[in-house]
Write a protein that holds these residues in place. Structure first.
Motif, short mmCIF file in Angstrom:
data_model
loop_
_atom_site.label_atom_id
_atom_site.label_comp_id
_atom_site.label_asym_id
_atom_site.label_seq_id
_atom_site.Cartn_x
_atom_site.Cartn_y
_atom_site.Cartn_z
N PHE B 37 0.83 -1.21 0.00
CA PHE B 37 0.00 0.00 0.00
C PHE B 37 0.87 1.26 0.00
CE2 PHE B 37 -4.62 -1.04 0.84
CZ PHE B 37 -4.50 -2.36 0.43
N HIS B 38 1.83 1.33 0.90
CA HIS B 38 2.74 2.48 0.90
C HIS B 38 4.07 2.11 0.27
CE1 HIS B 38 4.14 0.26 4.42
NE2 HIS B 38 5.29 0.83 4.22
N ALA B 39 4.33 0.82 0.13
CA ALA B 39 5.60 0.30 -0.40
C ALA B 39 5.42 -1.19 -0.58
CB ALA B 39 6.74 0.58 0.59
N ASP B 67 -0.77 4.98 -0.05
CA ASP B 67 -0.16 6.20 -0.62
C ASP B 67 1.27 5.89 -1.01
OD1 ASP B 67 0.51 8.79 -1.31
OD2 ASP B 67 0.84 9.41 0.77
N LEU B 68 1.41 5.19 -2.13
CA LEU B 68 2.74 4.85 -2.63
C LEU B 68 3.55 6.09 -2.94
CD1 LEU B 68 4.43 2.32 -3.50
CD2 LEU B 68 3.64 2.76 -5.81
N ALA B 69 2.89 7.11 -3.53
CA ALA B 69 3.59 8.34 -3.91
C ALA B 69 4.19 9.03 -2.69
CB ALA B 69 2.65 9.28 -4.65
N PHE B 71 4.94 7.32 0.18
CA PHE B 71 5.63 6.30 0.99
C PHE B 71 4.95 6.15 2.35
CE2 PHE B 71 9.57 4.40 2.95
CZ PHE B 71 9.72 3.39 2.03
N ARG B 74 2.54 10.56 4.62
CA ARG B 74 1.63 11.70 4.63
C ARG B 74 0.36 11.29 5.38
NH1 ARG B 74 2.38 13.33 -1.76
NH2 ARG B 74 1.03 11.52 -2.09
#
Lengths: 252, 252, 252, 252
Positions: B37-39, B67-69, B71, B74
Motif C-alpha cells: 500500500f505504501h511500499a 499512498d505509494l507516492a 511512501f 503523509r
C-alpha cells in the motif's frame, strides 16, 4: 442434472459503484470477489463478503491483473513468477478477510484478461494453479472447459470446475469471442435463458458461425456489470429450475 | 536485560529498490514487511519473507496508508472503518504469503504516518488494534510506549511491544520529532549506538531540549532506508551485546 | 559526422530514486523525461526539467504505459484510442511544466514496452505519431530506425530521429534483443564505447549472431538506470568526440 | 443580476462511470474537468472536453489530491511544494488536451479536500494560486468566498470567482458543513432551487443554525454525482432565469 450459478462481485472501488451485488446474490450459488488489483478495495471486499455470507452464497477469490484503469481486461505480459505472486497475494487477502468474517473460501477464478490468457497459455495457467495449490490445495479452480487452466489444475491435483457463459458468444474453437467484437456480449434475456438451459441440459451451445459446441460445464457465470444483472440472474435460475436443473454450489 | 531489534523491510517496488534488506537481516531479530500500500509489491513481499526466514528473523506485517507516492508518510484523513479494513487487508496478505512460505506471523507494526497518528488518536488506534485482534489475537502489536496504540492494545487484550528509535530525535513529550525537522533523523553511528544502549540499559533518552525521558521499550527500530543501514544495525547489535543486553525477538 | 546523445531521466518516484540524472546531464545533449505513468511524479518531473535546463540539455516527453509496478516494460494490450489519449496526456503534462520553467519541448520518445511495440505495430505507431502531431507538429519523434514508428512519423509529416543503443544487443532483424535475454544489456564500458563509435562513424553494428547491421541513427541512448551511468555517458561522449564526431542535439 | 452555473465533470475512470455529464452540460455554463488524480483518466478527460465544447460550455481544470481510492475527498498532509507541483501538472494536462481539442481553458477549481483545505490554509491556498499564476495568469480561480483561496488569488493578481453551493448546507461561519454530517448534502430539488435563487437574488443563505449568511457568489455549483443531477441542473437554471437572473459564464 445440476449446475452452480456464479457471479463476479465486489467490483466497486471507493466512490465508484459497479454492479448490483445484492440483487445478484439472491440468485447465484457462488460468487467471485475482486481483490483490489483490477477492481475492489479493502472496504468493498469486506462488505461484499459479509453480504455474500448473509445470502448463504459460497465465496471465491477473483484475482486479476494489476490494472484498475483497464478493469483487468487488458492483457499484460507479466512473467509467470509475477503472476504466481500476485495471484497468491490476492487469494491471501480475500481468504484472510473471509476468515475474519467467518467464511471459508470455496474457489479461485481468474478475472478478465488473466482468465482469457490462462485459457491458452500453459505456463501462465500453471502459475495460477500453483498459487492456488500453495495457498490451499482444497480450493476449487473455476475456468474454461478444455483449457490450459483445466490441464494445469489437473497437474496440480486441484478440483477444476469448468465454466460456461450464457451471455457471451463463443468462437468456433470454443473460446469466448473477444469482448470488443460485435455481438460478443449478449444482453437479451430471451436469448440468454435458453442458452443457459441448453448448456446444462443438452451440454451444447452454438458458436458464432453456427457450429454446435459440446460443453461440459459445471458452473454458469452471470455477469454483474449490466443494469439489470439481478433480474437476469433470477431469470436464468428460474429457467434452469423449470428445466429440472438443480442449482447448487459445487461442493454441495 | 534484553531487547528485540527490528527493521522495516520489503519496501522496494517493481524496478525501484529501497534498503539493503539482506544486510539488515543479518542483525535484527524481527522484521516488519510492507504490504503493497505504501511500499512493496506481491513479488517483493514474497521474496522478502523468504529472505527473513532464511535469516531466522521473525516476521510482522507493516500496514500503511494507501499512498505509494508519499511512501505512507503523509497523514490521510480516513475513517476508522476504512483504517480497520485496509489494515486487515494488509495483515491478511502478509500472513497468507508468510504461511505459504512456512512462516507464522509474529507481529503487526503500523507504518509511517499511520504509526504517528495512531500514537495519539484513540479511535484510529482502536481500529488498528481491532483489525489485529480480529485477524489473530495472538499477534503482537508494536508501537510507541505510553501511546494511544498501547492503550488500544490493552483494551483489545493484545500483547503490546513498546518500541524505541535510537536514530530519531524525541520531543520533550516523548513523541518522535517530525521527520522534516532539522536533526529529527540521526545518522551518526557514534551517536546512535550509545543512544540505543542507554534506552535499554538505563531505560532513558534525552529529548531535543535535553529533558531526560524515561522509556520502557522492548524493541528498538533500526531504519533501513539509509545507505549504511546494514552496518548501523550490526553496530547497534554489537553495542547492545557489549553492554550485556541479550538481543532476541519478543517471543523467545 | 554528428550525433545527439540522449538519456531517459526523471524516473524517480516519491521516496524511490532511480538513476543519477545530474551525472547523466553533464554528458548528454537531449533528455527524455518520464511523465508519471510508468515512472516519475509531478515534483520529480518539475525538478528534472529544471536540472536539464540548468545543464543546457534539450528536453523531450517520455510517455509510457500506465504501469508503475512494471516500470512500463510490460506490454499491455491497449486500444489505439487509449494509446493516443495517454500519450497526448503525458506530452501535455511534460510540455506544460516545461513551459512554466521556460523551456520548449524538443521531442517525444516512447518508453519501454510502448517503444518496442510501436517499432512493429503500425496502428500503435500511428496513434503515437498522431498524438505528437496533434499536440505540436514541430516536435521531433525519437524511435528505432526502419520501424513502424518511423513510417508513422513520415505519414504524419513529423521529423523522425532514428535512435541507436550502444548498450543493448541487437537481434539479426535489427530489433533490440529482449531485455530479459542473456547478454541483452551490455554493461562493459570497454564494449559500449567502441559500439557507439562504430554506430556513428561506420554506421554499422554487429547483431547477436555476428551479422553486420547497417544503422542510420542520429541519436544514441545511454541508459541511466545503472550505478555508473554518468561515467558511462561521459566515456561514450569522449569516445565519440575523439573519433571526430560532433555531439549535439538534433536541432542545432 | 447574473451568475455562472458550474458542474464538476469527467469523473468517470476506466470501466467506472460517475455522473451524467451530457445531461449536466445542457444546463451549466462552466465545467471543471477532473485530471486523473482523484478521478478521470486520459480518455475520459479528452472525451469530456469534446462533449463540453460541443455544448458550448467553458472548461476549467479540476485538480485534486492524488487519491483515486478516496475520490480526492480525504485530506492529505502534503507539503506546499508538492501541492504546487501536482496542481501545475493537472492544469497542464487538462489545458494541453483542451488546446488540442480547440478549446482554451477558462478557470481552475480545486476539488474536494483540496478545495476545503485551501479555504482555510493560507500556505496551501498560496501554492494553488501560484501554480495557476505560473501556468497562465489569465485563468480564473474558482473557490469559496472570503476564503484563504480568495486572499491568495488577490495576492497573485488572479481574477477570483467566489462560488456557492445550493445543494450543500453551510455552517454558521460560512464554511460548507462536512460531507459526512447529517443534512450536509441537500438532495431535495424543492429546497435547492429556492436556495440557489436566494443566493443570487438576495445574496443570502441560511446556515445550519438558521443564521443568515451574506454571500457574494458569482458562480453556483451543481453536483453531478447524483442520479438526477441533470434534471436538478435544469431546474436550478430555470429557477434562476425565472427570477430574472442571467445565467452566463464569468467571462461573457
Amino acid at each position: 442434472m445440476r449446475v452452480d450459478l456464479n457471479a463476479d462481485i465486489g467490483e466497486s472501488f471507493g466512490a465508484y459503484t459497479i454492479g448490483d451485488d445484492a440483487a445478484l446474490l439472491r440468485s447465484v450459488t457462488s460468487a467471485s470477489v475482486a481483490a483490489g488489483f483490477h477492481a475492489g478495495d479493502p472496504s468493498v471486499l469486506r462488505r461484499t463478503i459479509r453480504l455474500a455470507k448473509a445470502h448463504g452464497v459460497q465465496i471465491g477469490a477473483h484475482p486479476g491483473f494489476p490494472d484498475l484503469a483497464g478493469f483487468g481486461r487488458r492483457a499484460m505480459h507479466v512473467t509467470t513468477a509475477e503472476a504466481e505472486d500476485f495471484v497468491l497475494y490476492q487469494i491471501a487477502a480475500v481468504a484472510g478477510i473471509a476468515r475474519v468474517e467467518g467464511v471459508a473460501l470455496q474457489h479461485v477464478k481468474p478475472h478478465g484478461a488473466l482468465y482469457n490468457l490462462a485459457a491458452k497459455d500453459d505456463q501462465l495457467a500453471a502459475a495460477i494453479a500453483h498459487a492456488v495449490q500453495l495457498f490451499d490445495a482444497s480450493l476449487l479452480l473455476f475456468g474454461p472447459p478444455a483449457s490450459a487452466l483445466q490441464r494445469a489444475a489437473a497437474a496440480a491435483r486441484l478440483r477444476f470446475v469448468p465454466e460456461g457463459f450464457a451471455d457471451r458468444a463463443y468462437a468456433p474453437d470454443g473460446s469466448l469471442a473477444p469482448r470488443g467484437d460485435a455481438g460478443a456480449v449478449i444482453d437479451d434475456e430471451r436469448r440468454i435463458v435458453p442458452r443457459a438451459v441448453g448448456m446444462i441440459v443438452e451440454r451444447q451451445c452454438r458458436a458464432t458461425d453456427g457450429t454446435v459446441l459440446n460443453l461440459a460445464v459445471e458452473t454458469l457465470c452471470v455477469h454483474g456489470d449490466t443494469p439489470c444483472a439481478g433480474r437476469l440472474a433470477a431469470a436464468v435460475r428460474a429457467g434452469l429450475e423449470a428445466a429440472g436443473v438443480r442449482v447448487a454450489h459445487p461442493g454441495s
